[in-house]
Structure formats: structure tokens, C-alpha cells
Design a protein around this motif. Structure first.
Motif, short mmCIF file in Angstrom:
data_model
loop_
_atom_site.label_atom_id
_atom_site.label_comp_id
_atom_site.label_asym_id
_atom_site.label_seq_id
_atom_site.Cartn_x
_atom_site.Cartn_y
_atom_site.Cartn_z
N THR A 282 120.21 32.09 68.38
CA THR A 282 120.09 31.55 69.46
C THR A 282 121.32 32.27 70.43
O THR A 282 120.98 32.37 71.42
CB THR A 282 120.04 30.25 69.54
OG1 THR A 282 121.21 29.47 68.80
CG2 THR A 282 118.92 29.63 68.87
N LYS A 283 122.31 32.82 69.91
CA LYS A 283 123.39 33.26 70.69
C LYS A 283 122.86 34.68 71.28
O LYS A 283 121.79 35.08 70.74
CB LYS A 283 124.66 33.73 69.91
CG LYS A 283 125.22 32.28 69.45
CD LYS A 283 126.64 32.35 68.96
CE LYS A 283 127.18 31.42 68.21
NZ LYS A 283 128.45 31.68 67.30
N LEU B 217 123.42 45.86 65.27
CA LEU B 217 124.45 46.00 64.50
C LEU B 217 125.46 44.95 64.02
O LEU B 217 125.92 44.70 63.08
CB LEU B 217 124.96 47.29 64.28
CG LEU B 217 124.27 48.48 64.46
CD1 LEU B 217 125.14 49.75 64.50
CD2 LEU B 217 123.52 48.60 63.07
N ILE B 218 125.55 44.12 65.37
CA ILE B 218 126.66 42.90 65.27
C ILE B 218 126.02 41.57 65.15
O ILE B 218 126.34 40.88 64.15
CB ILE B 218 127.51 42.99 66.46
CG1 ILE B 218 128.46 44.31 66.44
CG2 ILE B 218 128.43 41.89 66.67
CD1 ILE B 218 129.41 44.47 67.39
N ARG B 219 125.36 41.28 65.88
CA ARG B 219 124.44 39.90 65.90
C ARG B 219 123.00 39.99 66.01
O ARG B 219 122.50 40.43 67.29
CB ARG B 219 125.15 39.08 66.77
CG ARG B 219 124.35 37.40 66.73
CD ARG B 219 125.21 36.40 67.62
NE ARG B 219 126.71 36.48 67.49
CZ ARG B 219 127.11 35.84 66.32
NH1 ARG B 219 126.48 35.03 65.48
NH2 ARG B 219 128.42 35.80 66.36
N LEU C 242 127.75 41.92 52.52
CA LEU C 242 128.25 42.89 53.51
C LEU C 242 126.82 43.06 54.44
O LEU C 242 125.70 43.08 53.76
CB LEU C 242 128.73 44.17 53.10
CG LEU C 242 129.95 44.12 52.23
CD1 LEU C 242 130.07 45.84 51.59
CD2 LEU C 242 131.11 43.87 52.94
N SER C 243 127.05 43.43 55.70
CA SER C 243 125.79 43.48 56.45
C SER C 243 125.97 44.61 57.14
O SER C 243 126.89 45.77 56.88
CB SER C 243 125.61 42.30 57.51
OG SER C 243 126.75 42.41 58.23
N ASP C 244 125.01 44.95 58.17
CA ASP C 244 125.03 46.07 59.02
C ASP C 244 126.30 46.19 60.00
O ASP C 244 126.42 47.29 60.52
CB ASP C 244 123.83 46.03 59.87
CG ASP C 244 122.36 46.07 59.45
OD1 ASP C 244 122.32 46.87 58.33
OD2 ASP C 244 121.60 45.45 59.65
#
Lengths: 468, 468
Positions: free
Chosen positions: A135-136, A141-143, A252-254
Motif C-alpha cells: 500500500t506504500k 526493483l525496490i518496493r 534475496l529479492s530484486d
């Protein structure tokens, strides 16, 4: 939008990494250049994990009742889970969740897979897309709402020591991965109120982006026996008893790609570590009418030779101004550019331009040592990117002895503040409230000192920062 | 359950390919062994596609309005699409579809990407999970609700010829891929009523499983300008005009793995082509007390030598009966087994057992030529698997001159029936109804003949079969 945000957004577009115009907020398209960086980064990680983890692939959907089984866990995710409610025109009997992470997909199966103490430890990983209804404000790549490259590992152990040792091992694995990419990081033990829902404790990697905010880029969780009890994952001991297993998971993510771009990049654009650069070397021929064919032939042979040695090389023989080529390849972050004209061939020289320093150097062209010479320069670039990034990172960790000092650092200089903390949640929350940023966690033990808030004896060196 | 169905289900379980106990019908878990086969098969295909396609990655969710834009297309999928309706506890303003395939995810972006005739052709592919709410009986790898390995390519061309040539090229690509796996196939042009929703025409690959039913394992669609008009994908010609593009798309699913398993397997279990075998060679030491260490040392050196040459090898030094080891590795389909005892070392011999023939042979152990010798045997295995599969496939294509004959073949011998067809839809539907199986499509042109149904002049050699 901050200066960095604007730069980041522009470079993703200009270098054709990610197309953010997809018609769902927070879901984006990996373009060919971006996909290659993602692919090479992934293969670095897989090489390490494949040593002692088995790669698997679990379904993307999780039945509501499985997701809900572990109460603390589901509480942490309930506001973020996307729900499938219909198949075709038919309402489903049971809602299905798009996985936000895969504990509740995997662990019912682990209960079937684990039998005996001789099966343990078991270590699995998968690379999948996961979903969070953020919702933010979203940022590519970050959120994001679809994490396209979630690399999640899940391990199962016979005893508590096995699980805590695996946490240490996972920290080593991720450290080695980030080191290869020159991404600096600090590892902290997250405060109780910020650990993974269902974990005994969470260790996390944070890096620092140029706008002074930290970015969580990896987490390692010791799950203890929480999920084992919920999903009834037991093994038979040598003595024939049935015991619950101990588990860890780490992911780990993008954001790995966001860090590579954000940390090494500069006003000329991307600045890619050779290990993940789609092209590691670009050859730009300097063409004059009379000698054009000769130079092109030479460059083509050079390209073939470099390619044969396993390096990713491109010959840019487009009929456009050299300056435009230089600008384009610098913006795309190609680590090394070779400029070759008729005089260079004659004198057995090459003009070498390093992307990391933008410095031009004339070196000998020596058929015998060519590949070795290029590999040395690429190795230097990797090392230099890492050194510069770490220097900047460490310059931005500043100690504070009072709350006021901590607040001033965050306001004036940003970055990370280190301070002493007694470890009490009440002190922690009050510190966060006063400084108005988050406690990342505890980094290490000090020999002595006083809590920045309550003044009691404190041994925890903790970190504060404005976070993404 | 047919005999084959039972065999197939058992071998998936016994060889630990797929775990079907996941708590959602039609969605399964790739276990480590299965994942490796999938990985190696995928890398064969990527190697071909990477020559002139760019790999990309589009979001998994598609907004309802985009999916609905192309009316014929959505009609073909509306009963099979899973819908996300909620994010957390909040109903979404716009429903989101789990992609059943990615035309409607990609083509709005293609409209932004394609600018000029100089951009064309453009060729992309992605490897993703796709979803179909199957109401029919599901089967692992064959009819599933989550296709975990959908390999979909999408190309864009300036003219109609470009698109039809790409269809031919895609058929070559898939043929070469299936050839490497020894999977036999027939390529037909699907009847109008069975083409991809929105395509001008569909070419399809079918293979034959041991129960006599055909399995569609790949499709290639010429989309013409249908989607270009719907999604407004245009380019500027050299003359400055704006024209709609022409498109193709083609795809393969998890059925590739089902075919490898089903076609080559036998009563001893899996029988894997070396290209996709997790282990290509297994070394089984023959151990006697006195010479055990010597034999183990030799086998370890042998393993290292083979591994260094890039082959996937395993040394099975478990302390269990040799017979149990043989049974296990045969069941898992390891192409080549080396048995090495003290006498063999002394005599410079090796016992070689091929999984495809289960024949045992004693060959010379020659340090110099070892890798070459092993590669030759593996090459022979690949070739033999392919030859046997194609022979069986061709033996099961039978011509019929009358409808009665066609019906008898399907009833008595199963497999594929070839016949002449005028091409009219009404005849086609009546043939299907009479024989009670589907027309796969038109395979080639005959020089002369009469339609099996209406008796009019017919040039289409068509195929009929009971299909999965």
C-alpha cells in the motif's frame, strides 16, 4: 522525488532495464538488457547455492487453510496477500493466495519428505515470483507488488545447533555473493518487533543508497521449531524417537539489482561490475575512408578472439559519430571500451577506457597476453568498484553518544548512526520515536558503555537509519 | 487408470520427479531430480532461442480490461482464467487475471516499443508459470492448472511474409529441440475450429504416448494483424506511413518433460537422453575387503577425470548390495553405468552397462581415449533412443481409406490415422463425430485422391487420433 530517485528512474528507462509503464501499479517488465543483468547475477548466486542446496519449484498458489495454519506468520502477511477467488466464471470453494513467500507452500510437503535423522540436514532453494499488495508508494526493483526474482532457501536440521550454524553459513553465502558484486553491507540482528513473522530471530543485510537511506537486501531467519510444530515436521532419531526438526530460511529479492545500479552508478549512467555486465567489453573502431576495411577486419578478429576466451564482447560498427557511441556504452555501464584505429594497429597499441574511472590509457596490443591483460583490467575494475563502494559506505556510518547527536546526524548527513543500546524494547521504541527513523538492529557487542536512552549498562552496538 | 497412466504416475513418484501431493488439484512440486531434468531441457532450448531472440520477463497478472480487449482471444480463455479479486482485505477496483498466456500482457507494451521499420523484426521469449482452471481430469506434467515452465516466444514483423517465414523458422527450432531429446513428432496445421483464439492459423507438434494417445507438445501461431489492430501496434515505414505489424507466437510447456519420460521409459523405469540426465554416468565400484581401498581410489580418480571433461558423473560408494544400486540407477534412467572391480583395474578393462539396451559390455580402459570413448557411447545412446522412438512412432501412423477403417484402427490399434480430407469444416466435424476422436490437422498435400467423407477431390493428408 529526490535527486537519486529521479536518476534511478531515468537510468532504468534510458538503459532499458525495466519498463515501468505496465498497466498495473508496482508490476514491471524486465527488458532484454535488464534481464541479462538479472540472469548473470542469478547465476553467481546459483553457483554458490548449488554446492549444497537442491533446487526445487513449488506451486505459486497456497490454499487459504495452509497459509492460515501458522497464526503469527499469517498475521504478518494478511494485509499484503493477493487472493484468487474465481476459476473462470466459477467461485472457488477455497480461496487461494498468491505466495508472499513459500513457507506455507513448502512445509506441508516437508512433513512428508522428512523421515529419519539420516535424511538431515536438507537444504532447498527456489527462484520464483512472489506477491505483496503494497500500500506504500511503489518503486521499481525496490518496493514492488510482484517480486520477480525471489531467491528463497529453506533448510531442515535435526538440532538447534544445526539451524544456528546454517544461519551463519547463509550469512557467509550472501556476503560472498554481495562481495562479488561489490555491494557493501552491514549485518544486524533485527529487533524483536521487526523480525520475520514466525522466526526465533532474523539476521538482515542492509546496504546504503546514495540518498542516504538504507535498503534491506537480504534476510536470514532462524525459525527454530515454530513451523515444525505447526506443520508437524518430525524425524525419527537414531534411538527411534520422533522429534520436531529445526528450520531456517533466507532470501534475496530484486533489490540486488537495484543495489548494483544505485550504488555503482554515477552521473554518466550505469557502472556495472564485469560479472553481471551484458557486454563486458565493447570495441569501437576508429574509421577513416582509406583504412576502414583493414580496421574493421582487425576488430572482427579481435572480437572473435575475446569471445572465444569466454568474455562477453560487442563490436560497435554502426555508422554514427564515435562520441555518440561512447556516450551510449558509458550510459549502459559497459566496464571496458577498446578504441582501435589504423595507427594503433600499426603501432601494436590499443586505447583502453575504463568505465569505473572514465580514464583513457594506451596499452600494448600483445597477441599472446591479450586475454590475460583484459582479464586483469576487468579484475581491477571489479576490485575498484568494491573498494569505492565500501569506502563510501563506511564513511556514512557515524557513532552517536547522545540521542540529540543521533538525530542531528540523521537530519544533516543521513546515512547510518551507530549507538549503544541496552536492548530493552521500551528504550528501542523511544529511540526510534525520538530520532524518527528505524533501528536496523544489533551489529556487534561492545566491551563496555551505556545505553543512549536509559544510561544503563549496555553492550549492544546498534544501528539507526532512515530506511526504504 | 490405463497401464501407462499407472506406470507414469509411479515413475514420477519413485524417481522423485514430481510430488503430486500438493494440496491443490493440478498443481505439483518439482523435486530435485525432476528439477534437474527440467533445467537441462530448458538450457537446450535457450541455447537455440538465444541466437536471435531476446529473453524478457513480463508480470504474471493481467488487468481485466487488457485481457478483454481482444474479443476472440478472451472468449477462448474466459472459462479457464483464475481471477485475483482482493489485495489483503481490500477488494480490488479492477480484477486481475493470472496469465493463461501472455499476449495481452505483452502487446500493450509492444505498442510502446515498436517505432520504426528499422526496429523490425523483434523476437522475444520468456519462461514463466501460466495458469488454467482446468475442469477436465488433471495429470502431472500433462494437464495441469499451473504450467510451471511455459516457454513462450513472441515476434513482430513488418510484413506478412516475415510472419509466415518466422512460423517456418519456429517449426525448425522446435524440431531441432525435440530431435535433441529423441522425441518423435508430426507437425500439422490445426483445423480452423481448433486454432489458437485470435490466430490466422496454428501449426502444432504432436507426439504419441505409449497408450496410443497423442499429446500436443508445441504450437506455433501466425497471428497476422489481429492483435496489432486490437493493441494498436504500428510502425513507421521507410516512406513515413504508419502500418500495423504482423505477429507470431509459439510455445512449449511442461509436456516436453512428460514426453521424455513417457516415450523413452520402459518397465525398468526412466530412460533419459544424456542431454537431460541429472547424472549421465554412474560409477559402481565392485568392492572386496582386501582391494576395496585400491578400487575406491581408482574410481575416485576416474570420477574426477570424467567430471573435469564436463560430464555429469556420480560415484556410488554406498555400503549396500550392488544389485540394489543397479536397480536404483536404472530406475532413475542414468544412461551409462561403469562397474569397476580389482580384476578390471589389473586388466585395464571396464564393464559398461547402457541403460537404453540394458546390455553389458567389457571395454578397454584407455586413459588417453577414455573421455572420447564415453562420449561416443553417450552419443550412441542418444541416437538409439531417437531411432527407436521414431520407429515406434511411424509404425503407429496408419492410413485409412474409409471411415470404417479409420474407426477400426482407432478402436483396435490406437495411434494415428492418416486419411484424405477435402478440408470442409462440415466434413471434418462429421468425421470426428463418426470416429469419435479429433482431427489433429493437415500434415501435407497429396498428389491426388478423394475425401474420406464426401468423396470429392481432396488433397489434404490429415491425421486423426485420440488425444490427451
Amino acid at each position: 522525488m529526490s535527486e537519486f530517485s529521479e536518476w534511478f528512474h531515468n537510468i532504468l528507462e534510458e538503459a532499458e532495464i525495466i519498463d515501468t509503464r505496465y498497466p498495473i501499479k508496482g508490476m514491471h517488465v524486465w527488458q532484454p538488457q535488464g534481464f541479462k543483468i538479472r540472469k548473470y547475477a542469478l547465476s553467481l548466486l546459483k553457483e554458490i547455492l548449488d554446492e549444497d542446496h537442491e533446487e526445487v519449484l513449488f506451486p505459486m498458489l497456497i490454499p487459504e487453510d495452509e497459509l492460515a495454519k501458522e497464526a503469527i506468520h499469517v498475521k504478518g502477511f494478511e494485509e499484503e496477500v493477493y487472493w484468487v477467488t474465481h476459476g473462470g466464471l466459477t467461485p472457488l470453494n477455497k480461496k487461494l493466495a498468491l505466495r508472499p513467500t513459500s513457507e506455507t507452500a513448502m512445509y506441508p510437503m516437508f512433513a512428508l519428505w522428512v523421515r529419519s535423522h539420516t535424511d538431515l540436514p536438507m537444504k532447498f532453494y527456489q527462484v520464483v515470483n512472489t506477491f505483496r499488495y503494497e500500500t506504500k508508494h511503489t518503486r521499481p526493483l525496490i518496493r514492488v507488488r510482484e517480486i520477480t526474482t525471489f531467491k528463497e532457501a529453506h533448510t531442515i536440521h535435526a538440532d538447534s545447533e544445526g539451524a544456528s550454524q546454517q544461519v551463519e553459513r547463509a550469512i557467509e553465502i550472501y556476503s560472498s555473493f554481495f562481495d562479488q558484486l561489490g555491494i557493501p553491507y552491514v549485518v544486524t540482528k533485527r529487533p524483536e518487533w521487526d523480525k520475520f513473522p514466525g522466526a526465533d530471530y532474523t539476521m538482515a543485510f542492509d546496504t546504503l543508497l546514495p540518498d542516504g537511506k538504507t535498503l534491506q537486501i537480504g534476510t536470514v531467519h532462524n525459525l527454530g521449531q515454530t513451523f515444525a510444530r505447526t506443520f508437524d515436521i518430525t524425524y525419527e532419531t537414531a534411538e527411534g524417537e520422533h522429534e520436531y526438526v529445526y528450520q531456517t530460511c533466507y532470501g534475496l529479492s530484486d533489490r540486488v539489482i537495484a543495489s548494483i545500479i544505485g550504488i555503482h552508478g554515477d552521473s554518466s549512467g550505469l557502472n556495472l561490475p564485469p560479472a553481471v555486465a551484458p557486454y563486458q567489453i565493447v570495441i569501437v573502431p576508429v574509421l577513416f575512408k582509406k583504412t576502414a576495411q583493414e580496421v574493421l577486419d582487425f576488430c572482427n578478429q579481435l572480437k572473435d578472439k575475446i569471445k572465444k576466451a569466454g568474455l562477453r564482447v560487442h563490436l560497435d560498427d554502426r555508422d554514427i559519430r564515435a562520441g555518440k557511441k561512447y556516450y551510449g556504452w558509458e550510459m549502459r555501464g559497459v566496464p571496458l571500451r577498446l578504441e582501435i584505429g589504423p595507427r594503433d594497429i600499426e603501432n601494436k597499441k590499443m586505447v583502453v577506457v575504463r568505465r569505473d574511472t572514465l580514464e583513457k590509457e594506451i596499452i600494448d596490443y600483445n597477441e599472446e597476453t591479450l586475454i590475460n591483460d583484459l582479464n586483469n583490467i576487468l579484475g581491477n575494475i571489479t576490485q575498484n568498484l568494491k573498494t569505492k563502494a565500501w569506502e563510501n559506505f563506511q564513511d556514512n556510518i557515524r557513532p552517536a553518544e547522545t540521542l540529540e547527536e543521533a538525530k542531528n546526524i540523521i537530519t544533516d548527513e543521513q546515512g547510518i548512526v551507530s549507538f549503544l543500546w541496552c536492548g530493552d524494547e521500551s528504550c528501542g521504541k523511544e529511540i526510534e520515536e525520538y530520532v524518527n527513523v528505524d533501528i536496523l538492529g544489533v551489529k556487534e557487542e561492545a566491551t563496555e558503555g551505556k545505553c543512549i536512552k536509559c544510561g544503563k549498562d549496555a553492550r549492544n552496538v546498534a544501528l539507526l537509519a532512515k530506511t526504504y
